[in-house]
Design a protein around this motif. Structure first.
Motif, PDB file in Angstrom:
ATOM      1  N   CYS A  88     -13.866  -7.622  -1.706  1.00 24.20           N
ATOM      2  CA  CYS A  88     -14.347  -7.983  -3.045  1.00 24.20           C
ATOM      3  C   CYS A  88     -15.059  -9.328  -2.904  1.00 24.20           C
ATOM      4  O   CYS A  88     -14.407 -10.343  -2.628  1.00 24.20           O
ATOM      5  N   ILE A 147     -11.814 -12.155 -11.112  1.00 25.51           N
ATOM      6  CA  ILE A 147     -11.933 -10.706 -11.324  1.00 25.51           C
ATOM      7  C   ILE A 147     -11.914 -10.375 -12.810  1.00 25.51           C
ATOM      8  O   ILE A 147     -12.723  -9.579 -13.298  1.00 25.51           O
ATOM      9  N   TYR A 204      -4.812  -4.880 -10.460  1.00 26.67           N
ATOM     10  CA  TYR A 204      -4.880  -3.426 -10.658  1.00 26.67           C
ATOM     11  C   TYR A 204      -5.922  -2.718  -9.806  1.00 26.67           C
ATOM     12  O   TYR A 204      -6.568  -1.779 -10.243  1.00 26.67           O
ATOM     13  N   ASN A 205      -6.119  -3.165  -8.615  1.00 29.59           N
ATOM     14  CA  ASN A 205      -6.972  -2.460  -7.657  1.00 29.59           C
ATOM     15  C   ASN A 205      -6.266  -2.531  -6.318  1.00 29.59           C
ATOM     16  O   ASN A 205      -6.133  -3.619  -5.742  1.00 29.59           O
ATOM     17  N   VAL A 206      -5.822  -1.392  -5.831  1.00 33.05           N
ATOM     18  CA  VAL A 206      -4.976  -1.352  -4.640  1.00 33.05           C
ATOM     19  C   VAL A 206      -5.648  -1.999  -3.435  1.00 33.05           C
ATOM     20  O   VAL A 206      -5.045  -2.805  -2.723  1.00 33.05           O
ATOM     21  N   HIS A 207      -6.899  -1.668  -3.183  1.00 39.03           N
ATOM     22  CA  HIS A 207      -7.601  -2.193  -2.008  1.00 39.03           C
ATOM     23  C   HIS A 207      -7.809  -3.705  -2.091  1.00 39.03           C
ATOM     24  O   HIS A 207      -7.653  -4.417  -1.091  1.00 39.03           O
ATOM     25  N   ILE A 208      -8.157  -4.173  -3.290  1.00 40.71           N
ATOM     26  CA  ILE A 208      -8.354  -5.615  -3.455  1.00 40.71           C
ATOM     27  C   ILE A 208      -7.033  -6.360  -3.298  1.00 40.71           C
ATOM     28  O   ILE A 208      -6.973  -7.418  -2.658  1.00 40.71           O
ATOM     29  N   THR A 260     -15.079  -8.780 -15.422  1.00 43.43           N
ATOM     30  CA  THR A 260     -14.976  -7.398 -15.942  1.00 43.43           C
ATOM     31  C   THR A 260     -15.231  -7.370 -17.428  1.00 43.43           C
ATOM     32  O   THR A 260     -15.208  -8.393 -18.099  1.00 43.43           O
ATOM     33  N   TRP A 305       0.827  -1.209   0.000  1.00 47.04           N
ATOM     34  CA  TRP A 305       0.000   0.000   0.000  1.00 47.04           C
ATOM     35  C   TRP A 305       0.862   1.261   0.000  1.00 47.04           C
ATOM     36  O   TRP A 305       0.570   2.238  -0.704  1.00 47.04           O
TER      37      TRP A 305
END
Length: 252
Positions: free
Chosen positions: A196, A248, A129-133, A252, A50
């Motif tokens: 997620c 994921i 490509y999703n920081v939180h996930i 998408t 992070w």
């Protein structure tokens, strides 16, 4: 408390030994709280990712996160995975496999296996490509995969004895109380995964992978070693990464 301290001393290279010296028996039960160490290593690695992703590309940040865990653990699990690749790749019979696995030198199978493992892990997690996930994946995968892999000591006998074991320790099978403890310290990983909803489906992958590894070990050597535990963990975790990325990307 002695079992928890023993687990942190055994599974990390952080100076927990300064807090006290657990009795030798405690080190035979460290696998019970193996998932607890995942909260530490997974939490630190997710934090490193992070922080780094704010100034570096996501793929580079993932590499630094995995590098951090290797430093925290002294590459304990990577060493086990490499020894497994060497032993099962180069050995033909039970005794030869165990002999190769005990050799401290790494061979071609081990080198190639580690390279492929890290290439797959980094590119798979980096592709989300999703920081939180990704933070949720790094943390929950570490904890849950250690829980799934820890079941190996209940399903199989130790393949060596205390005298011929690398660390001179034979893990004890879980008591009924330890089974509950092992599960309870791991279940909160499910709540982390709610970042997620698709991640909840990925939790099946480490369980299936661990079961396959257990069946393979039973067939090849009739038991397990400490290296097998480390190798099973990394392969189970990798299956979590791959399944998560697949879910994921397909959604998408």
């Amino acid at each position: 408390m002695s079992a928890l301290l023993a687990s942190f001393i055994f599974f990390t290279r952080l100076p927990f030994w300064r807090l006290g010296t657990p009795p030798p028996d405690a080190f035979k039960r460290v696998v019970t709280l193996w998932p607890m160490t995942g909260w530490l290593t997974g939490g630190v690695c997710a934090s490193v990712f992070w922080l780094c992703c704010h100034i570096l590309p996501i793929e580079t940040s993932v590499v630094l996160a995995f590098t951090t865990r290797a430093v925290l653990t002294g590459a304990l699990h990577e060493d086990g995975l490499a020894d497994c690749f060497d032993g099962f790749g180069g050995g033909t019979g039970r005794e030869r496999i165990l002999e190769i696995m005990k050799d401290s030198h790494i061979g071609a199978f081990g080198v190639i296996g580690l390279i492929l493992y890290y290439l797959t892990a980094v590119t798979t997690v980096g592709s989300i490509y999703n920081v939180h996930i990704i933070c949720a994946v790094i943390l929950s995968a570490d904890v849950w995969s250690k829980f799934c892999s820890s079941q190996i000591i209940n399903a199989l006998p130790y393949a060596r004895n205390e005298q011929t074991a690398k660390n001179k320790t034979v893990y004890s099978r879980f008591t009924s109380r330890e089974r509950i403890t092992n599960l309870m310290v791991s279940l909160p990983a499910l709540f982390v995964a709610t970042a997620c909803p698709l991640l909840l489906w990925a939790f099946i992958a480490p369980a299936v992978t661990s079961a396959i590894v257990i069946l393979y070990l039973r067939h090849k050597i009739g038991g397990y070693t400490g290296d097998c535990c480390g190798g099973c963990f990394l392969l189970s975790e990798l299956s979590y990464f791959i399944t998560t990325a697949a879910l994921i990307h397909s959604g998408t």
